[in-house]
Design an enzyme around this catalytic site. Structure first.
Site, PDB file in Angstrom:
ATOM      1  N   THR A   1       1.128   4.935  -0.203  1.00 12.16           N
ATOM      2  CA  THR A   1       0.190   6.041  -0.015  1.00 12.16           C
ATOM      3  C   THR A   1       0.539   7.258  -0.841  1.00 12.16           C
ATOM      4  O   THR A   1      -0.208   8.223  -0.847  1.00 12.16           O
ATOM      5  CB  THR A   1       0.132   6.442   1.472  1.00 12.16           C
ATOM      6  OG1 THR A   1       1.447   6.812   1.881  1.00 12.16           O
ATOM      7  CG2 THR A   1      -0.395   5.310   2.315  1.00 12.16           C
TER       8      THR A   1
ATOM      9  N   ASP B   1       0.856  -1.178   0.000  1.00 10.21           N
ATOM     10  CA  ASP B   1       0.000   0.000   0.000  1.00 10.21           C
ATOM     11  C   ASP B   1       0.891   1.226   0.000  1.00 10.21           C
ATOM     12  O   ASP B   1       1.340   1.681   1.036  1.00 10.21           O
ATOM     13  CB  ASP B   1      -0.916  -0.036   1.226  1.00 10.21           C
ATOM     14  CG  ASP B   1      -1.769   1.207   1.323  1.00 10.21           C
ATOM     15  OD1 ASP B   1      -1.968   1.870   0.296  1.00 10.21           O
ATOM     16  OD2 ASP B   1      -2.228   1.520   2.420  1.00 10.21           O
TER      17      ASP B   1
END
Length: 163
Positions: free
Chosen positions: A78, A76
């Site tokens: 960001t 993930d």
């Protein structure tokens, strides 16, 4: 064998539970070789060296044995290094070919509804607040959240949904 000894030993109500527990503990400690902790430490250190040579730096070496059990690894990012927003490229796992990435605009109404309604976002005066991944998914399916936990499509024939 320790579980068998415990199970059979507890059937006798007159048997001393403390001695039974000690016997089971003795069985367990005899099964584990004394070199095992050292071997595990060496395996983790060898893995750290191999990963470092590949340019992978591990900040938590005790997680390496758990990584050996992984089939899929999702990252993930960001976007804090390049931008402050997430961009949804597509959805995987909804077709027969689980690896195929389907464009968000091509998903079924049911899939879009799941992406629009299954989240923990809330609407405040300043806008929606919550997980950035959930905000990106809601934006990708072109829905918005309003007060009272109601998600509404921005366009199309879909109905609003109260979460």
């Amino acid at each position: 064998s320790a579980s068998y000894v415990w199970t059979e030993g507890t059937k006798d109500p007159d048997r001393n539970r403390y001695k039974l527990f000690l016997q089971c503990t003795l069985i367990l400690t005899c099964v584990v070789p004394p070199e095992l902790p050292i071997e595990l430490s060496l395996a983790v250190n060898t893995s750290l060296i191999a990963l470092t040579k590949l340019g992978v730096f591990c900040t938590e070496p005790f997680r390496i044995p758990f990584a050996g059990k992984l089939d899929v690894c999702c990252f993930d990012k960001t976007g804090t290094l390049t931008s402050d927003s997430l961009v949804v490229k597509g959805i995987a796992g909804i077709n027969e070919d689980a690896d195929e990435l389907v464009s968000v605009s091509d998903v079924s109404n049911d899939t879009a509804l799941v992406l629009a309604s299954c989240h923990s976002l809330i609407q405040l005066d300043d806008g929606s607040v919550g997980d950035p991944v959930e905000k990106a998914a809601l934006k990708a399916v072109d829905w918005s959240i309003s007060r009272g936990d109601i998600v509404t499509p921005r366009k199309g024939m879909r109905q609003s949904v109260k979460i």
